[in-house]
Design an enzyme around this catalytic site. Structure first.
Site, PDB file in Angstrom:
ATOM      1  N   ARG A   1     -19.443   7.748   4.357  1.00  0.00           N
ATOM      2  CA  ARG A   1     -18.198   6.914   4.459  1.00  0.00           C
ATOM      3  C   ARG A   1     -18.364   5.851   5.268  1.00  0.00           C
ATOM      4  NH1 ARG A   1     -15.158   4.353   7.901  1.00  0.00           N
ATOM      5  NH2 ARG A   1     -15.170   6.060   9.350  1.00  0.00           N
ATOM      6  N   ASP A   2     -18.665   5.810   6.348  1.00  0.00           N
ATOM      7  CA  ASP A   2     -18.561   4.619   7.193  1.00  0.00           C
ATOM      8  C   ASP A   2     -19.720   3.654   6.793  1.00  0.00           C
ATOM      9  OD1 ASP A   2     -17.848   2.654   9.053  1.00  0.00           O
ATOM     10  OD2 ASP A   2     -17.724   4.090  10.904  1.00  0.00           O
TER      11      ASP A   2
ATOM     12  N   HIS B   1     -17.154   7.352  18.740  1.00  0.00           N
ATOM     13  CA  HIS B   1     -17.592   7.015  17.412  1.00  0.00           C
ATOM     14  C   HIS B   1     -17.889   5.469  17.780  1.00  0.00           C
ATOM     15  CE1 HIS B   1     -16.813   5.947  13.076  1.00  0.00           C
ATOM     16  NE2 HIS B   1     -16.679   4.823  13.450  1.00  0.00           N
TER      17      HIS B   1
ATOM     18  N   HIS C   1     -20.309   1.850  17.504  1.00  0.00           N
ATOM     19  CA  HIS C   1     -20.798   1.109  16.527  1.00  0.00           C
ATOM     20  C   HIS C   1     -22.087   0.493  17.479  1.00  0.00           C
ATOM     21  CE1 HIS C   1     -19.156   1.442  12.460  1.00  0.00           C
ATOM     22  NE2 HIS C   1     -18.241   1.744  13.369  1.00  0.00           N
TER      23      HIS C   1
ATOM     24  N   CYS D   1     -17.424  -2.050   9.314  1.00  0.00           N
ATOM     25  CA  CYS D   1     -16.188  -2.153   8.648  1.00  0.00           C
ATOM     26  C   CYS D   1     -15.803  -3.591   7.978  1.00  0.00           C
ATOM     27  CB  CYS D   1     -15.030  -1.839   9.910  1.00  0.00           C
ATOM     28  SG  CYS D   1     -13.294  -1.984   8.725  1.00  0.00           S
TER      29      CYS D   1
ATOM     30  N   ASN E   1     -23.143   2.240  12.771  1.00  0.00           N
ATOM     31  CA  ASN E   1     -22.924   3.240  13.836  1.00  0.00           C
ATOM     32  C   ASN E   1     -24.226   3.595  14.504  1.00  0.00           C
ATOM     33  OD1 ASN E   1     -20.968   3.680  11.181  1.00  0.00           O
ATOM     34  ND2 ASN E   1     -20.015   4.792  13.063  1.00  0.00           N
TER      35      ASN E   1
HETATM   36  P1  HMG Z   1      -0.844  -2.084   1.023  1.00  0.00           P
HETATM   37  O1  HMG Z   1      -1.356  -3.160  -0.092  1.00  0.00           O
HETATM   38  O2  HMG Z   1      -0.021  -2.466   1.931  1.00  0.00           O
HETATM   39  O3  HMG Z   1      -0.294  -0.888   0.005  1.00  0.00           O
HETATM   40  O4  HMG Z   1      -2.336  -1.606   1.344  1.00  0.00           O
HETATM   41  P2  HMG Z   1       1.196  -0.625  -0.395  1.00  0.00           P
HETATM   42  O5  HMG Z   1       1.639   0.531   0.452  1.00  0.00           O
HETATM   43  O6  HMG Z   1       1.790  -1.904  -0.346  1.00  0.00           O
HETATM   44  O7  HMG Z   1       0.782  -0.277  -1.760  1.00  0.00           O
HETATM   45  C1  HMG Z   1       0.352  -1.320  -3.014  1.00  0.00           C
HETATM   46  C2  HMG Z   1      -0.133  -0.503  -4.276  1.00  0.00           C
HETATM   47  O8  HMG Z   1      -1.413   0.017  -3.708  1.00  0.00           O
HETATM   48  C3  HMG Z   1       0.761   0.362  -4.934  1.00  0.00           C
HETATM   49  O9  HMG Z   1       0.616   0.366  -6.205  1.00  0.00           O
HETATM   50  C4  HMG Z   1       0.210   1.622  -4.366  1.00  0.00           C
HETATM   51  O10 HMG Z   1       0.558   2.962  -5.135  1.00  0.00           O
HETATM   52  C5  HMG Z   1      -1.199   1.365  -4.290  1.00  0.00           C
HETATM   53  P3  HMG Z   1       1.384  -0.413  -7.047  1.00  0.00           P
HETATM   54  O11 HMG Z   1       2.884   0.455  -7.145  1.00  0.00           O
HETATM   55  O12 HMG Z   1       1.558  -1.560  -6.766  1.00  0.00           O
HETATM   56  O13 HMG Z   1       0.842  -0.128  -8.500  1.00  0.00           O
HETATM   57  N1  HMG Z   1      -2.030   2.402  -3.127  1.00  0.00           N
HETATM   58  C6  HMG Z   1      -2.843   3.254  -3.391  1.00  0.00           C
HETATM   59  N2  HMG Z   1      -3.660   3.456  -4.409  1.00  0.00           N
HETATM   60  C7  HMG Z   1      -4.741   4.480  -4.310  1.00  0.00           C
HETATM   61  N3  HMG Z   1      -4.969   4.870  -2.925  1.00  0.00           N
HETATM   62  C8  HMG Z   1      -4.073   4.723  -2.048  1.00  0.00           C
HETATM   63  C9  HMG Z   1      -3.023   3.896  -2.125  1.00  0.00           C
HETATM   64  N4  HMG Z   1      -2.056   3.307  -1.138  1.00  0.00           N
HETATM   65  C10 HMG Z   1      -1.502   2.263  -1.726  1.00  0.00           C
HETATM   66  N5  HMG Z   1      -4.571   5.195  -0.799  1.00  0.00           N
HETATM   67  C11 HMG Z   1      -3.248   0.380   2.289  1.00  0.00           C
HETATM   68  C12 HMG Z   1      -2.024  -0.322   2.603  1.00  0.00           C
HETATM   69  C13 HMG Z   1      -3.235   1.187   3.710  1.00  0.00           C
HETATM   70  C14 HMG Z   1      -3.209   1.080   1.138  1.00  0.00           C
HETATM   71  C15 HMG Z   1      -4.575  -0.534   2.378  1.00  0.00           C
HETATM   72  O14 HMG Z   1      -4.474  -1.514   3.558  1.00  0.00           O
HETATM   73  C16 HMG Z   1      -5.712   0.119   2.429  1.00  0.00           C
HETATM   74  O15 HMG Z   1      -6.317   0.828   1.550  1.00  0.00           O
HETATM   75  N6  HMG Z   1      -6.584   0.128   3.808  1.00  0.00           N
HETATM   76  C17 HMG Z   1      -7.716   0.709   3.894  1.00  0.00           C
HETATM   77  C18 HMG Z   1      -8.739  -0.382   4.709  1.00  0.00           C
HETATM   78  C19 HMG Z   1     -10.204   0.662   4.913  1.00  0.00           C
HETATM   79  O16 HMG Z   1     -10.406   1.463   4.212  1.00  0.00           O
HETATM   80  N7  HMG Z   1     -10.802  -0.004   6.149  1.00  0.00           N
HETATM   81  C20 HMG Z   1     -11.997   0.869   6.329  1.00  0.00           C
HETATM   82  C21 HMG Z   1     -11.786   2.110   6.942  1.00  0.00           C
HETATM   83  S1  HMG Z   1     -11.256   2.055   8.796  1.00  0.00           S
HETATM   84  C22 HMG Z   1     -12.940   1.956   9.696  1.00  0.00           C
HETATM   85  O17 HMG Z   1     -13.970   1.821   8.911  1.00  0.00           O
HETATM   86  C23 HMG Z   1     -12.902   2.108  11.071  1.00  0.00           C
HETATM   87  C24 HMG Z   1     -13.480   3.540  11.413  1.00  0.00           C
HETATM   88  O18 HMG Z   1     -14.979   3.838  11.147  1.00  0.00           O
HETATM   89  C25 HMG Z   1     -13.319   3.706  13.032  1.00  0.00           C
HETATM   90  C26 HMG Z   1     -14.024   2.536  13.779  1.00  0.00           C
HETATM   91  O19 HMG Z   1     -15.071   2.120  13.572  1.00  0.00           O
HETATM   92  O20 HMG Z   1     -13.258   2.011  14.960  1.00  0.00           O
HETATM   93  C27 HMG Z   1     -12.494   4.674  10.850  1.00  0.00           C
HETATM   94 MG    MG Z   2     -16.459   3.098  12.118  1.00  0.00          MG
END
Ligand code: HMG
Ligand code: MG
Length: 317
Positions: free
Chosen positions: A27-28, A219, A221, A252, A261
């Site tokens: 995933r990450d 966690h 990096h 990310c 990581n």
């Molecule tokens: P948004 O644009 O605000 O979404 O994104 P919304 O709630 O306004 O919805 C807009 C449209 O998206 C709608 O469709 C929803 O149905 C659809 P429409 O009605 O317009 O046709 N939608 C989805 N479709 C599929 N799957 C979903 C989903 N949600 C809404 N889950 C949202 C908000 C949270 C969805 C967006 O910002 C997002 O997906 N963000 C993810 C970013 C991400 O994955 N970042 C990397 C992971 S975090 C990380 O790596 C850090 C970590 O490793 C820890 C660390 O290192 O610190 C974990």
């Molecule tokens: Mg991470």
């Protein structure tokens, strides 16, 4: 060069007897690749990680596919993956839409992912910290009602590329709010890899009032080469769950300067020398990371992968 084998075990005070590794490479690691890795390769990666002995492998994300196209094949991946008994396969889920998709795919564990800072909450989740906690609340409640485990990631625990140093009180306050939703585990993220060991111990010292550290993971990096030192500091403070990524893949796309990581191989080398068994076979893991590096077309940044590949002791190829 002749292989030197595994390190001799030499005791070190104040450490846990056992460490659980949460392997986040699929995933990450893969969410940050510029190319999209075919689903068959992702599946083989996960299967090799489990064959090497991993019992917690973060498989994918049910986020918006436009935000992370690299993991847009989450449904396909879980449909084809042979999930084995005794292995946990958590997946990232930000909202109810993501939970619905994850439940349809039969997942038994999810991770929500909050931020200690407003800037990263906006960039990563399109919401403020408070709004993102509101978004998570029904996700955690529904998942717990259905008997799922829920990890809560908390990003930017030490530094943020837009806000700079992050005050401990701010991190602890958001951590308590996430855990109060009913999460079963908390993972403290140094998303951009800037922390140093004293900061890690200071955060954990404040967090432990009101939070059982048995539920806490770290966690790190490795952007500034501190991940292994920070992990040792966390273990000395009472943490016994560590997130790591095979071969040091990771980052990310929404956090400037987030690199890979902590490499799982580097962690296992250290834990082996400390006499802490993780159940993961280092040679098999190195072979997996060398195979993955060939799929991605570039070498693994892990020092242990590089050293063992050169020594020939890993049987890797
Ligand atoms: P948004 O644009 O605000 O979404 O994104 P919304 O709630 O306004 O919805 C807009 C449209 O998206 C709608 O469709 C929803 O149905 C659809 P429409 O009605 O317009 O046709 N939608 C989805 N479709 C599929 N799957 C979903 C989903 N949600 C809404 N889950 C949202 C908000 C949270 C969805 C967006 O910002 C997002 O997906 N963000 C993810 C970013 C991400 O994955 N970042 C990397 C992971 S975090 C990380 O790596 C850090 C970590 O490793 C820890 C660390 O290192 O610190 C974990
Ligand atoms: Mg991470």
């Amino acid at each position: 060069m002749a292989a030197i084998g595994l390190p001799d075990v030499v005791a070190f005070t104040g450490l846990p007897d056992q460490v659980t590794i949460c392997e986040v490479g699929p995933r990450d690691g893969l969410q940050n690749e510029s190319t999209i890795v075919p689903v068959e390769v992702k599946i083989e990666f996960i299967e090799r990680l489990v064959d090497a002995g991993h019992r917690v492998v973060e498989a994918t994300s049910f986020v918006h596919p436009k935000w992370i196209p690299q993991l847009a094949d989450a449904e396909q991946l879980l449909a084809k993956l042979d999930r084995r008994d005794g292995v946990r396969y958590p997946v990232l889920v930000p909202n109810l839409k993501g939970l619905e998709r994850a439940l349809d795919a039969g997942v038994e564990e999810i991770s929500i992912f909050g931020s200690a800072t407003e800037a990263f909450a906006q960039r990563n989740l399109n919401r403020s910290v408070a709004e993102s906690i509101e978004m998570f609340a029904p996700v955690v409640a529904t998942a717990r009602e259905k008997g799922l485990r829920v990890r809560a990631y908390l990003s930017m625990c030490f530094g943020d590329p837009w806000e700079g140093r992050v005050p401990i009180g701010q991190v602890v306050a958001v951590a308590h709010r996430l855990m109060a939703l009913g999460c079963t585990e908390l993972s403290l993220g140094d998303t951009i890899g800037v922390a140093t060991p004293g900061q890690v111990q200071a955060l954990l010292a404040d967090l432990r009032t009101g939070q059982d550290l048995a539920q806490v993971s770290v966690h790190f990096h490795d952007t500034y080469g501190q991940a292994l030192a920070n992990t040792l500091a966390a273990l000395q403070s009472g943490v016994s769950i560590v997130d790591a990524s095979a071969g040091g893949l990771g980052g990310c796309p929404y956090a400037e300067s987030a690199t890979g990581n902590l490499a799982t191989e580097d962690l296992i080398w250290q834990l082996t020398g400390l006499g802490i068994n993780t159940g993961v076979d280092l040679d098999k893991l190195v072979a997996t990371s060398l195979w993955m590096a060939r799929q991605l077309g570039r070498p693994s940044p892990s020092r242990v992968v590089q050293a063992l590949a050169g020594s020939g002791s890993s049987g890797a190829g």
